[in-house]
Design a protein around this motif. Structure first.
Motif: not given
Length: 333
Positions: A292-293, A115-117, A286-287, A91-92
């Protein structure tokens, strides 16, 4: 099972997120922190959390499953790339990065990973009022959106720490992102107009008016005033083919006395968006626990960066400045 999180950057926003992650939300544990000021990091660290000397050491810590970045904007690129290389959800806080080239490197690294991070801290998307406004737009009952008015007013900003470019490269990103999200549209051009300056801001370029041209032909009118004096006032109204929908005034006690009838207004961003910050982290936890994100993506961070860059060009040129985007990778579809 609790998600083990490391926090990079323990300034004001970092400390507020540590408070949120340790005292408000469940399913998460802050196990490590880092800050360039080691004393500040030590003071902010929850009981039992490790204090790492560098961001790289925190990201490499096997006990850290996911990372929260709250550091200085120019440091974000290196820290994000380290998280992606390590396969750790991150998380940025905004801005994701401070240049188009850096944004493209983040996108390329994430696409290569497959994969989305990355989730970017555009908290307005998690505000209940904005979500209800988007639901009205998405139903189509008012027809196509034609114009959106976004007002972003701060009571004041720290003298000497806030420059004339910051309304366009720091504040505008929130209005640009929420406009793209509400209208399901992309920005293709930016104009900026600077009216008479407020004496409250001294030499600061304040206020500013920004016109975002959207791909659909809709227009977004953004007012940014950072020394308005009376409080933190966020407004939004969409004008559609068959009606208008607007954010409500925030509920507050109504006071009636010899001075009239009035309601309190939030003092700052923490008061206005406290529930939104809580909700964005609930969904991120949760993600991230699934590796993932799902919230605002690196693509959204890239788009906001392009808008800010175009606005800075536009304030100097006085012209409409184009926003040119690469083809959207399938990862972000």
């Amino acid at each position: 099972m609790s998600l083990n999180v490391g926090v990079i950057g323990t300034g004001m926003i970092g400390q507020d997120h540590i408070r949120r992650l340790t005292r408000v939300l469940s399913g998460v544990t802050v196990v490590a922190v880092n800050d360039m000021d080691q004393a500040r990091a030590q003071a902010a660290a929850p009981a039992g959390a490790k204090v790492h000397p560098t961001p790289d050491a925190l990201v490499a810590d096997p006990d850290v499953q996911a990372v929260v970045i709250c550091s200085w904007g120019p440091a974000h690129e290196e820290q994000l790339l380290a998280c992606i290389a390590a396969g750790k959800p991150v998380f940025c806080e905004k801005p994701m990065v401070t240049s188009e080239a850096a944004a493209l490197r983040i996108i390329e690294a994430e696409v290569a990973f497959g994969r989305r991070l990355v989730q970017v801290g555009f908290m307005r998307r998690f505000d209940a009022d904005y979500r209800r406004l988007k639901a009205v737009i998405d139903t189509g009952t008012l027809g196509a959106p034609l114009m959106y008015y976004s007002k972003h007013r701060n009571a004041s900003v720290p003298e000497g720490l806030y420059t004339s470019d910051m309304p366009l490269n720091d504040t505008l990103v929130h209005d640009a992102d929420i406009s793209r999200w509400l209208l399901s549209d992309e920005v293709t051009g930016v104009e900026v107009r600077v009216p008479r300056r407020s004496s409250r801001g001294k030499d600061l370029r304040d206020p500013v008016l920004v016109l975002l041209h959207m791909a659909s032909g809709a227009l977004v009118d953004v007012e940014i005033s950072v020394n308005i004096g009376y409080g933190y006032d966020i407004r939004g109204e969409v004008s559609c083919e068959a009606g208008v929908a607007a954010l409500p005034n925030r509920p507050a006690a109504v006071v009636t006395d010899a001075h009239g009838i009035r309601q309190a207004i939030p003092e700052d961003w923490r008061e206005r968006f406290i529930e939104a910050y809580d909700q964005e982290f609930r969904e991120w936890i949760v993600a991230a626990g699934q590796g993932t994100a799902t919230g605002p993506s690196a693509w959204d961070g890239y788009a906001a960066t392009l808008v800010a860059d175009a606005a800075l060009r536009a304030v100097d040129s006085g012209r409409l400045e184009a926003v040119g985007m690469i083809a959207k990778p399938a990862l972000y579809s």
